[in-house]
Write a protein that holds these residues in place. Structure first.
Motif, mmCIF file in Angstrom:
data_model
loop_
_atom_site.group_PDB
_atom_site.id
_atom_site.type_symbol
_atom_site.label_atom_id
_atom_site.label_comp_id
_atom_site.label_asym_id
_atom_site.label_seq_id
_atom_site.Cartn_x
_atom_site.Cartn_y
_atom_site.Cartn_z
ATOM 1 N N GLN A 1 0.922 -1.075 0.076
ATOM 2 C CA GLN A 1 -0.010 0.045 0.146
ATOM 3 C C GLN A 1 0.926 1.328 -0.008
ATOM 4 O OE1 GLN A 1 -3.347 0.307 -0.257
ATOM 5 N NE2 GLN A 1 -3.524 -2.039 -0.231
ATOM 6 N N LEU A 2 0.575 2.175 -0.858
ATOM 7 C CA LEU A 2 1.186 3.577 -0.827
ATOM 8 C C LEU A 2 1.013 4.126 0.653
ATOM 9 C CD1 LEU A 2 0.522 4.900 -4.162
ATOM 10 C CD2 LEU A 2 2.443 3.850 -3.372
ATOM 11 N N ARG A 3 1.960 4.956 1.216
ATOM 12 C CA ARG A 3 1.754 5.542 2.440
ATOM 13 C C ARG A 3 0.931 6.723 2.439
ATOM 14 N NH1 ARG A 3 6.613 5.673 5.645
ATOM 15 N NH2 ARG A 3 5.464 7.175 7.029
ATOM 16 N N GLU A 4 0.243 6.620 3.470
ATOM 17 C CA GLU A 4 -1.097 7.411 3.547
ATOM 18 C C GLU A 4 -0.968 9.013 3.666
ATOM 19 O OE1 GLU A 4 -4.939 8.903 3.892
ATOM 20 O OE2 GLU A 4 -4.305 6.618 3.565
ATOM 21 N N GLU A 5 0.051 9.245 4.052
ATOM 22 C CA GLU A 5 0.926 10.582 3.841
ATOM 23 C C GLU A 5 0.988 11.103 2.485
ATOM 24 O OE1 GLU A 5 2.231 8.989 7.772
ATOM 25 O OE2 GLU A 5 2.299 8.478 5.691
#
Length: 250
Positions: free
Chosen positions: A202-206
Protein backbone atom coordinates in the motif's frame (compact mmCIF):
# COMPACT_ATOMS: atom_id res chain seq x y z
CA UNK A 1 -15.47 -31.93 -4.29
CA UNK A 2 -14.15 -28.37 -4.09
CA UNK A 3 -14.44 -26.27 -7.20
CA UNK A 4 -11.32 -25.37 -9.14
CA UNK A 5 -10.12 -21.80 -8.60
CA UNK A 6 -10.73 -19.19 -11.27
CA UNK A 7 -7.39 -17.63 -12.25
CA UNK A 8 -6.23 -14.50 -14.06
CA UNK A 9 -2.69 -14.18 -15.43
CA UNK A 10 -1.19 -10.86 -16.48
CA UNK A 11 1.85 -11.72 -18.60
CA UNK A 12 4.69 -9.35 -19.49
CA UNK A 13 6.02 -10.04 -22.99
CA UNK A 14 9.57 -9.94 -24.33
CA UNK A 15 11.20 -11.09 -27.57
CA UNK A 16 12.71 -14.44 -26.57
CA UNK A 17 10.28 -16.13 -28.96
CA UNK A 18 11.99 -14.32 -31.84
CA UNK A 19 15.50 -15.11 -30.62
CA UNK A 20 14.68 -18.79 -30.22
CA UNK A 21 12.84 -18.91 -33.55
CA UNK A 22 15.89 -17.37 -35.21
CA UNK A 23 18.05 -20.21 -33.88
CA UNK A 24 15.63 -22.63 -35.54
CA UNK A 25 15.82 -20.77 -38.84
CA UNK A 26 12.18 -19.68 -38.61
CA UNK A 27 12.98 -15.97 -38.83
CA UNK A 28 15.91 -13.72 -39.70
CA UNK A 29 17.96 -13.21 -36.55
CA UNK A 30 18.23 -9.48 -37.21
CA UNK A 31 14.51 -9.09 -36.64
CA UNK A 32 14.91 -10.29 -33.05
CA UNK A 33 17.21 -7.42 -32.07
CA UNK A 34 15.66 -4.35 -33.71
CA UNK A 35 15.49 -1.00 -31.97
CA UNK A 36 11.94 0.28 -31.44
CA UNK A 37 12.29 2.95 -34.15
CA UNK A 38 13.87 0.68 -36.75
CA UNK A 39 11.78 0.84 -39.95
CA UNK A 40 12.07 -2.94 -40.22
CA UNK A 41 9.58 -3.19 -37.35
CA UNK A 42 6.93 -2.93 -40.08
CA UNK A 43 8.02 -6.31 -41.49
CA UNK A 44 6.26 -8.10 -38.64
CA UNK A 45 2.93 -7.14 -40.13
CA UNK A 46 3.81 -9.31 -43.16
CA UNK A 47 5.13 -12.40 -41.35
CA UNK A 48 3.09 -15.59 -41.27
CA UNK A 49 2.20 -16.55 -37.73
CA UNK A 50 1.92 -20.26 -38.56
CA UNK A 51 5.53 -21.47 -38.08
CA UNK A 52 5.84 -19.49 -34.83
CA UNK A 53 2.56 -20.87 -33.52
CA UNK A 54 3.63 -24.41 -34.39
CA UNK A 55 6.92 -23.87 -32.52
CA UNK A 56 5.10 -22.45 -29.51
CA UNK A 57 2.51 -25.21 -29.26
CA UNK A 58 4.89 -28.10 -29.88
CA UNK A 59 7.76 -26.83 -27.72
CA UNK A 60 6.37 -24.27 -25.26
CA UNK A 61 9.20 -24.67 -22.76
CA UNK A 62 11.83 -24.02 -25.44
CA UNK A 63 10.10 -21.39 -27.51
CA UNK A 64 9.98 -18.47 -25.07
CA UNK A 65 10.24 -17.26 -21.50
CA UNK A 66 6.52 -16.61 -21.16
CA UNK A 67 5.22 -20.07 -22.10
CA UNK A 68 8.14 -21.77 -20.35
CA UNK A 69 6.96 -20.15 -17.11
CA UNK A 70 3.29 -20.94 -17.68
CA UNK A 71 3.81 -24.60 -18.62
CA UNK A 72 6.13 -25.26 -15.68
CA UNK A 73 3.74 -23.50 -13.34
CA UNK A 74 0.78 -25.49 -14.67
CA UNK A 75 2.73 -28.70 -14.07
CA UNK A 76 3.75 -27.73 -10.53
CA UNK A 77 0.41 -26.20 -9.45
CA UNK A 78 -1.86 -28.33 -11.60
CA UNK A 79 -5.06 -27.62 -9.69
CA UNK A 80 -4.55 -23.88 -10.08
CA UNK A 81 -4.44 -24.19 -13.86
CA UNK A 82 -6.95 -27.00 -14.38
CA UNK A 83 -10.21 -25.08 -14.12
CA UNK A 84 -10.95 -21.61 -15.48
CA UNK A 85 -7.94 -19.59 -16.65
CA UNK A 86 -7.85 -16.19 -18.33
CA UNK A 87 -4.68 -14.46 -19.52
CA UNK A 88 -3.71 -11.08 -20.91
CA UNK A 89 -0.36 -10.62 -22.68
CA UNK A 90 1.02 -7.09 -22.33
CA UNK A 91 2.81 -6.23 -25.56
CA UNK A 92 5.19 -3.40 -26.28
CA UNK A 93 4.07 -0.75 -28.75
CA UNK A 94 6.30 -2.13 -31.52
CA UNK A 95 6.01 -4.51 -34.44
CA UNK A 96 7.94 -7.10 -32.47
CA UNK A 97 5.71 -6.78 -29.42
CA UNK A 98 2.46 -7.01 -31.37
CA UNK A 99 3.64 -10.06 -33.29
CA UNK A 100 4.98 -12.00 -30.30
CA UNK A 101 1.87 -11.27 -28.23
CA UNK A 102 -0.36 -12.47 -31.07
CA UNK A 103 1.51 -15.79 -31.16
CA UNK A 104 1.33 -16.24 -27.39
CA UNK A 105 -2.34 -15.33 -27.31
CA UNK A 106 -3.17 -18.11 -29.77
CA UNK A 107 -0.84 -20.69 -28.25
CA UNK A 108 -1.75 -20.16 -24.61
CA UNK A 109 -4.92 -22.24 -24.27
CA UNK A 110 -3.42 -25.05 -26.34
CA UNK A 111 -0.49 -25.48 -23.96
CA UNK A 112 -2.35 -24.84 -20.69
CA UNK A 113 -5.29 -27.16 -21.48
CA UNK A 114 -7.55 -25.84 -18.74
CA UNK A 115 -11.22 -26.82 -18.71
CA UNK A 116 -12.11 -23.24 -19.55
CA UNK A 117 -9.56 -20.89 -21.08
CA UNK A 118 -9.35 -17.55 -22.84
CA UNK A 119 -6.44 -15.32 -23.75
CA UNK A 120 -6.00 -11.89 -25.26
CA UNK A 121 -3.18 -9.56 -26.21
CA UNK A 122 -3.06 -5.91 -25.22
CA UNK A 123 -0.67 -3.41 -26.78
CA UNK A 124 0.44 -0.95 -24.10
CA UNK A 125 0.66 2.50 -25.62
CA UNK A 126 4.23 3.82 -25.58
CA UNK A 127 5.74 0.70 -24.02
CA UNK A 128 9.12 0.04 -25.61
CA UNK A 129 9.27 3.51 -27.19
CA UNK A 130 8.62 6.00 -24.37
CA UNK A 131 10.27 4.79 -21.17
CA UNK A 132 8.37 6.86 -18.58
CA UNK A 133 5.10 7.05 -20.50
CA UNK A 134 5.21 3.33 -21.24
CA UNK A 135 5.72 2.46 -17.58
CA UNK A 136 2.84 4.74 -16.62
CA UNK A 137 0.48 3.12 -19.09
CA UNK A 138 1.60 -0.39 -18.14
CA UNK A 139 0.92 0.35 -14.48
CA UNK A 140 -2.53 1.64 -15.43
CA UNK A 141 -3.58 -1.41 -17.43
CA UNK A 142 -2.13 -3.96 -15.00
CA UNK A 143 -3.84 -2.28 -12.06
CA UNK A 144 -7.14 -2.13 -13.94
CA UNK A 145 -6.97 -5.79 -14.98
CA UNK A 146 -6.09 -7.04 -11.50
CA UNK A 147 -8.89 -5.02 -9.89
CA UNK A 148 -11.35 -6.31 -12.48
CA UNK A 149 -10.15 -9.89 -11.93
CA UNK A 150 -10.69 -9.62 -8.19
CA UNK A 151 -14.16 -8.19 -8.71
CA UNK A 152 -14.95 -11.12 -11.00
CA UNK A 153 -13.92 -13.67 -8.40
CA UNK A 154 -10.59 -14.58 -9.99
CA UNK A 155 -7.21 -15.04 -8.32
CA UNK A 156 -4.87 -12.63 -10.14
CA UNK A 157 -1.21 -13.50 -10.74
CA UNK A 158 1.54 -11.82 -12.74
CA UNK A 159 3.86 -13.84 -14.97
CA UNK A 160 6.94 -11.63 -14.91
CA UNK A 161 9.67 -13.61 -16.68
CA UNK A 162 9.26 -11.99 -20.11
CA UNK A 163 10.34 -8.50 -21.10
CA UNK A 164 12.82 -6.02 -19.71
CA UNK A 165 13.30 -5.85 -15.95
CA UNK A 166 12.08 -2.23 -15.42
CA UNK A 167 8.78 -3.02 -17.16
CA UNK A 168 8.22 -6.33 -15.39
CA UNK A 169 9.15 -4.75 -12.05
CA UNK A 170 6.56 -2.01 -12.41
CA UNK A 171 3.97 -4.53 -13.55
CA UNK A 172 4.59 -6.52 -10.36
CA UNK A 173 4.40 -3.44 -8.13
CA UNK A 174 1.18 -2.24 -9.77
CA UNK A 175 -0.34 -5.70 -9.50
CA UNK A 176 0.51 -6.10 -5.83
CA UNK A 177 -0.91 -2.68 -4.97
CA UNK A 178 -4.10 -3.63 -6.84
CA UNK A 179 -4.42 -6.95 -4.99
CA UNK A 180 -2.51 -9.64 -6.92
CA UNK A 181 -2.02 -12.84 -4.94
CA UNK A 182 1.34 -13.86 -6.38
CA UNK A 183 3.99 -13.59 -9.08
CA UNK A 184 5.24 -16.45 -11.26
CA UNK A 185 8.84 -16.28 -12.38
CA UNK A 186 11.56 -18.55 -13.76
CA UNK A 187 14.60 -18.37 -11.50
CA UNK A 188 17.58 -17.54 -13.73
CA UNK A 189 20.09 -19.68 -11.82
CA UNK A 190 18.03 -22.84 -11.32
CA UNK A 191 15.68 -22.57 -14.33
CA UNK A 192 12.78 -23.60 -12.13
CA UNK A 193 9.50 -21.78 -11.74
CA UNK A 194 8.94 -20.03 -8.44
CA UNK A 195 5.90 -18.31 -7.02
CA UNK A 196 6.68 -15.11 -5.16
CA UNK A 197 4.14 -14.85 -2.35
CA UNK A 198 1.44 -12.24 -1.98
CA UNK A 199 2.80 -8.90 -0.77
CA UNK A 200 -0.04 -6.61 0.38
CA UNK A 201 1.59 -3.36 -0.70
CA UNK A 202 0.00 0.00 0.00
CA UNK A 203 1.18 3.54 -0.67
CA UNK A 204 1.85 5.61 2.44
CA UNK A 205 -1.25 7.43 3.67
CA UNK A 206 0.77 10.66 3.93
CA UNK A 207 1.41 10.46 0.21
CA UNK A 208 -2.29 9.99 -0.49
CA UNK A 209 -3.10 12.97 1.74
CA UNK A 210 -0.46 15.08 0.01
CA UNK A 211 -1.97 14.22 -3.36
CA UNK A 212 -5.36 15.40 -2.09
CA UNK A 213 -3.86 18.65 -0.76
CA UNK A 214 -4.46 17.59 2.84
CA UNK A 215 -0.80 17.32 3.95
CA UNK A 216 1.96 19.93 3.88
CA UNK A 217 5.46 19.63 2.41
CA UNK A 218 6.84 19.33 5.94
CA UNK A 219 4.47 16.47 6.80
CA UNK A 220 5.45 14.58 3.65
CA UNK A 221 9.17 15.06 4.29
CA UNK A 222 8.78 13.95 7.90
CA UNK A 223 6.80 10.85 6.92
CA UNK A 224 9.12 9.71 4.13
CA UNK A 225 12.40 10.88 5.66
CA UNK A 226 13.60 12.47 2.41
CA UNK A 227 13.69 16.15 1.46
CA UNK A 228 11.52 17.57 -1.30
CA UNK A 229 14.35 18.01 -3.79
CA UNK A 230 15.33 14.36 -3.53
CA UNK A 231 11.69 13.27 -3.78
CA UNK A 232 11.59 15.11 -7.11
CA UNK A 233 14.86 13.54 -8.24
CA UNK A 234 13.65 10.01 -7.56
CA UNK A 235 10.28 10.60 -9.23
CA UNK A 236 7.96 10.67 -6.22
CA UNK A 237 7.06 14.28 -7.00
CA UNK A 238 6.73 16.17 -10.25
CA UNK A 239 7.09 19.82 -9.32
CA UNK A 240 4.73 20.33 -6.39
CA UNK A 241 2.50 17.34 -7.16
CA UNK A 242 2.70 13.59 -6.71
CA UNK A 243 4.06 11.95 -9.88
CA UNK A 244 1.58 10.71 -12.45
CA UNK A 245 2.79 7.16 -11.96
CA UNK A 246 2.18 7.12 -8.22
CA UNK A 247 -1.09 8.99 -8.64
CA UNK A 248 -2.28 6.27 -10.99
CA UNK A 249 -1.48 3.59 -8.42
CA UNK A 250 -3.52 5.28 -5.67
Amino acid sequence: MAAFPRVFLGVTVGVSLLSNAARRGIVDGELAVLSPDDPRQSRFAELSIDPFLKFAVEEPERCCAELNTVVKAARRWDRLFAGDVAAVFYASDTGQGRFVASVLERAFCQVVRARSCRASARVVEGLGRDFYGGLLRLAQVVKSDVVEARRGGRLPYVVATGGYKPESTFAVIAAYIAGAVGVLYIHESFQEVVMLPMVPLQLREELRRYARGEASDAELVRALGVDLQHLREVGVLEGDSVSRLLAELM
